[in-house]
Design an enzyme around this catalytic site. Structure first.
Site, mmCIF file in Angstrom:
data_model
loop_
_atom_site.group_PDB
_atom_site.id
_atom_site.type_symbol
_atom_site.label_atom_id
_atom_site.label_comp_id
_atom_site.label_asym_id
_atom_site.label_seq_id
_atom_site.Cartn_x
_atom_site.Cartn_y
_atom_site.Cartn_z
ATOM 1 N N ARG A 1 4.581 1.723 -6.102
ATOM 2 C CA ARG A 1 5.227 1.308 -4.861
ATOM 3 C C ARG A 1 6.672 0.905 -5.143
ATOM 4 O O ARG A 1 6.950 0.232 -6.127
ATOM 5 C CB ARG A 1 4.501 0.111 -4.246
ATOM 6 N N TYR B 1 4.019 9.152 -3.837
ATOM 7 C CA TYR B 1 3.020 8.420 -4.620
ATOM 8 C C TYR B 1 2.385 7.251 -3.874
ATOM 9 O O TYR B 1 3.082 6.458 -3.234
ATOM 10 C CB TYR B 1 3.670 7.870 -5.897
ATOM 11 N N LYS C 1 -1.237 0.472 2.340
ATOM 12 C CA LYS C 1 -0.465 -0.776 2.430
ATOM 13 C C LYS C 1 0.410 -0.810 3.682
ATOM 14 O O LYS C 1 0.602 -1.866 4.282
ATOM 15 C CB LYS C 1 0.402 -0.954 1.184
ATOM 16 N N HIS D 1 -5.374 -8.637 2.400
ATOM 17 C CA HIS D 1 -5.423 -7.945 1.106
ATOM 18 C C HIS D 1 -6.598 -8.517 0.318
ATOM 19 O O HIS D 1 -6.407 -9.276 -0.629
ATOM 20 C CB HIS D 1 -4.088 -8.189 0.400
ATOM 21 N N SER E 1 -2.187 -8.690 -7.823
ATOM 22 C CA SER E 1 -2.358 -7.554 -8.736
ATOM 23 C C SER E 1 -2.701 -8.036 -10.144
ATOM 24 O O SER E 1 -2.247 -9.100 -10.554
ATOM 25 C CB SER E 1 -1.077 -6.755 -8.846
ATOM 26 N N CYS F 1 -5.416 -9.095 -11.457
ATOM 27 C CA CYS F 1 -6.346 -10.213 -11.610
ATOM 28 C C CYS F 1 -7.787 -9.727 -11.530
ATOM 29 O O CYS F 1 -8.711 -10.517 -11.400
ATOM 30 C CB CYS F 1 -6.098 -11.269 -10.556
ATOM 31 N N GLY F 2 -7.993 -8.406 -11.565
ATOM 32 C CA GLY F 2 -9.357 -7.864 -11.630
ATOM 33 C C GLY F 2 -10.077 -7.824 -10.295
ATOM 34 O O GLY F 2 -11.281 -8.052 -10.230
ATOM 35 N N THR G 1 -10.690 -5.154 -8.239
ATOM 36 C CA THR G 1 -11.668 -4.063 -8.162
ATOM 37 C C THR G 1 -12.884 -4.382 -9.043
ATOM 38 O O THR G 1 -14.025 -4.123 -8.649
ATOM 39 C CB THR G 1 -11.005 -2.727 -8.557
ATOM 40 N N ASN G 2 -12.636 -4.974 -10.217
ATOM 41 C CA ASN G 2 -13.752 -5.345 -11.097
ATOM 42 C C ASN G 2 -14.678 -6.351 -10.414
ATOM 43 O O ASN G 2 -15.898 -6.247 -10.499
ATOM 44 C CB ASN G 2 -13.238 -5.975 -12.400
ATOM 45 N N ASP H 1 -10.088 -3.595 -1.658
ATOM 46 C CA ASP H 1 -8.659 -3.871 -1.523
ATOM 47 C C ASP H 1 -8.256 -4.504 -0.187
ATOM 48 O O ASP H 1 -7.433 -5.387 -0.165
ATOM 49 C CB ASP H 1 -7.868 -2.569 -1.734
ATOM 50 N N ASN I 1 0.414 2.361 -14.347
ATOM 51 C CA ASN I 1 -0.053 2.386 -12.960
ATOM 52 C C ASN I 1 -0.731 3.722 -12.635
ATOM 53 O O ASN I 1 -0.752 4.157 -11.489
ATOM 54 C CB ASN I 1 1.113 2.105 -12.000
ATOM 55 N N ARG J 1 -3.665 6.202 -11.697
ATOM 56 C CA ARG J 1 -4.670 5.880 -10.671
ATOM 57 C C ARG J 1 -5.796 6.898 -10.604
ATOM 58 O O ARG J 1 -5.630 8.052 -10.992
ATOM 59 C CB ARG J 1 -3.981 5.851 -9.298
ATOM 60 N N ARG K 1 -3.793 -15.965 -11.836
ATOM 61 C CA ARG K 1 -3.865 -16.214 -13.287
ATOM 62 C C ARG K 1 -3.174 -17.520 -13.598
ATOM 63 O O ARG K 1 -1.952 -17.585 -13.576
ATOM 64 C CB ARG K 1 -3.113 -15.125 -14.036
#
Ligand code: SAT
Ligand code: MN
Length: 614
Positions: free
Chosen positions: A73, A216, A225, A245, A267, A269-270, A272-273, A292, A388, A390, A421
């Site tokens: 982005r 992209y 977004k 978000h 971003s 900070c996990g 998706t995990n 997301d 980045n 994807r 974090r």
């Protein structure tokens, strides 16, 4: 489908107006489906832009390499063009909408020469859901078309819902690389390589998006977004709902009782995990609704219902492994678009920390250079995959996707998580004492900067990312805080205060004096989710403190290898640290919002400070 066959007259004239400016060779209205998807891919294989991967390793999957200028982005080129600068706020790049439209219209002239203009009608959210919204994107990029097929619902069903006069968000996109007669892309990703000539523009008063020069991710897939966060945040403010978000997960306890949790994490900070977490806690189950974005509306029963407006995952590849995200690895085993990953000798993808060595002697990196495989290359610290890089994959391929993930009425949210974090001060988990206190927690979300990142701020200072929305809120962040406060107040005034989601702050990233993480994270985070789950059932598992409700000793079982002392440290109030935190928010952070910062948030600072001094 032809433009003439459309029934929505405003849509038809909007397309015609842009075709006259952009002068494509042809205009095609996308109808969705496999034939269209396969045809777009073939166009890109023929132009040398897509590489089919080994069907034995990754069936139905392709690799793309973008231009080195077009990898993420472009925040410095992202604009909120509201009439008044103050409405965009200190959190956005503001520019005058009239001037911007003039500049960009001139740039768009002739930009699609030699190409086909695709018109993509898409729904953000299950088609026909009362929380969903429709957008229409015009683009000449077949890469955008296939990614939109995965990330949104595309096709004639959307046109049916739109009818003859339904509302849609117009999304104008061009990669701005016209082709001369006989010219082809010939393996070169088309875009405007000069970053300072790209534009990602939003017109909040008219709910419009104009994007120019990038092909992209969030710059080009305008449903994500641009629409689902920046424009949707404005629509949500105007219409009384929330566009956030946030991931959405479903968690089920050993008794079979389920709850839905939405979480905002900045971003890296996990997020998706966490959305696909494999619990280590026996008997507990986590399933995914979204990773997301989360749109929420209050329904008649007084509860807040959420949908995932997307239908795919556009996830960061490097660092994804069977250990960090087993379910993501399973999701991307087929029918996946990879961008800027490495390509192995046996035509499979590879990236840093994928969990196994790259097979073969050589590998092709994201720039297309053939290099020794990393294990044979002691000299290079140039990554194989871009940081980045994807994957784009249908959400339906996630092995733990919740069966109700496409329920048009949404799922009722029981809890919100905020987190960043933080090496010190901020405990593992902390429940807010009230909605206002929870909004305060969301407002101070942030992460410590690291020396490794190209930060101007000194390492160790906190960069605030309120509600993880800093790059995505389409209006003044002070007004956004006020919107959150207003919705909570309205619910309370209707007698629905107890139906509001409970609000928590989590921090998986505490370190000891030697700089080592003291909490194992990943699947062990299920212990924290379980504590939150029980808190939502009003369990007696907490102690009230100056900063919020913290786990009662013993209420959060330690993972193996974590001592009782460390557990105590993770769940204690660091009085001196919090005094400094409060002072820094008061002095260095809140004042930037001036009069727009709701006064009750300063009152929260006073309250906490008083308790810390007591
Ligand atoms: O490129 S996107 O904006 O879609 C993804 C991200 O930055 O989180
Ligand atoms: Mn995101």
């Amino acid at each position: 489908m032809r433009v003439e066959d459309l029934k929505h007259s405003k849509l038809k004239s909007w397309i015609q107006e842009w075709a006259d400016i952009m002068t494509p060779d042809a205009v095609e209205v996308c109808v969705g489906g496999k034939e269209e998807y396969d045809r777009m891919l073939q166009i890109m294989v023929d132009a040398g832009l897509a590489t089919a991967l080994n069907p034995d390793k990754k069936p139905g999957s392709y690799l793309f390499r973008s231009d080195p200028s077009d990898v993420a982005r472009a925040e410095s080129r992202t604009f909120i063009a509201s009439k008044n600068k103050d409405d965009a706020g200190p959190n956005n790049n503001w520019t005058d909408p009239v001037e911007l439209k003039k500049t960009m219209t001139d740039l768009y002239r002739g930009c699609m020469k030699g190409r086909t203009m695709y018109v993509i009608p898409f729904s953000m959210g299950p088609v026909g859901s009362d929380i969903a919204k429709i957008g229409v994107e015009i683009t000449e990029s077949p890469y955008v078309v296939i990614n939109m097929h995965i990330m949104t619902r595309v096709g004639t069903k959307v046109l049916d819902v739109l009818g003859t006069d339904g509302f849609f968000v117009p999304c104008v996109h061009s990669i701005a690389k016209p082709l001369e007669p006989g010219e082809s892309d010939n393996g070169k990703w088309p875009c405007v390589p000069d970053v300072t000539k790209k534009y990602i523009s939003h017109f909040p008063e008219t709910y419009e998006i104009w994007s120019y020069g990038s092909g992209y991710g969030g710059n080009a897939l305008l449903g994500k977004k641009c629409l689902a966060l920046r424009i949707a945040s404005v629509l949500a403010r105007d219409e009384g709902w929330l566009a956030e978000h946030m991931l959405i997960l479903k968690i089920t306890n050993p008794k079979g009782e389920a709850k839905y949790i939405a979480g905002a994490l900045p971003s890296f900070c996990g997020k998706t995990n966490l959305a696909m977490l494999v619990p280590t806690l026996p008997g507990w189950k986590v399933e995914t609704i979204g990773d997301d974005i989360c749109w929420m509306k209050f329904k008649e029963d007084g509860r807040l219902y959420a949908i995932n407006p997307e239908s795919g995952f556009f996830g960061v590849a490097p660092g994804t492994s069977d250990f960090s995200n087993y379910n993501a690895m399973k999701s991307i085993s087929k029918n996946t678009i990879f961008t800027n990953c490495g390509l192995t000798e046996d035509k499979d993808i590879w990236w840093e920390e994928i969990g196994y060595a790259a097979p073969g002697k050589e590998i092709i990196d994201w720039k297309g250079n053939t290099r020794p495989s990393p294990q044979n290359d002691k000299k290079s610290d140039e990554p194989i995959a871009h940081a980045n890089a994807r994957f784009t994959v249908p959400a339906s391929q996630c092995p733990v996707i919740a069966p109700e993930w496409e329920d048009p009425k949404g799922v009722p949210i029981s809890a919100f998580l905020f987190g960043g974090r933080r090496a010190t001060t901020v405990p593992l988990v902390n429940q807010s004492k009230s909605w206002v206190h929870g909004v305060f927690m969301g407002s101070i979300t942030g992460s410590e900067t690291t020396a490794a990142a190209l930060d101007l701020a000194a390492a160790g200072t906190v960069r605030r990312d309120p509600f993880a929305m800093l790059p995505f809120c389409g209006y003044n962040m002070g007004d956004y805080f006020a919107h959150w406060l207003k919705l909570g107040k309205q619910a309370e005034e209707k007698g629905n205060g107890d139906k509001l989601p409970k609000i928590f702050f989590v921090n998986w990233f505490r370190k000891n004096a030697e700089g080592k993480f003291i909490w194992p994270g990943f699947g062990e985070n299920s212990r924290v989710l379980a504590w939150i789950f029980d808190r939502c059932n009003n369990s007696d598992n907490y102690v009230e403190t100056a900063i919020g409700n913290l786990p009662k000793p013993g209420s959060l079982e330690a993972p193996s290898g974590v001592s009782a002392d460390v557990m105590a440290e993770l769940t204690a109030v660091d009085i001196e640290g919090w005094k400094q935190e409060i002072a820094s928010i008061r002095k260095d952070y809140y004042p930037q919002y001036g009069d727009k910062l709701p006064k009750v948030l300063y009152d929260e600072l006073d309250k906490i400070e008083k308790l810390l001094n007591a």
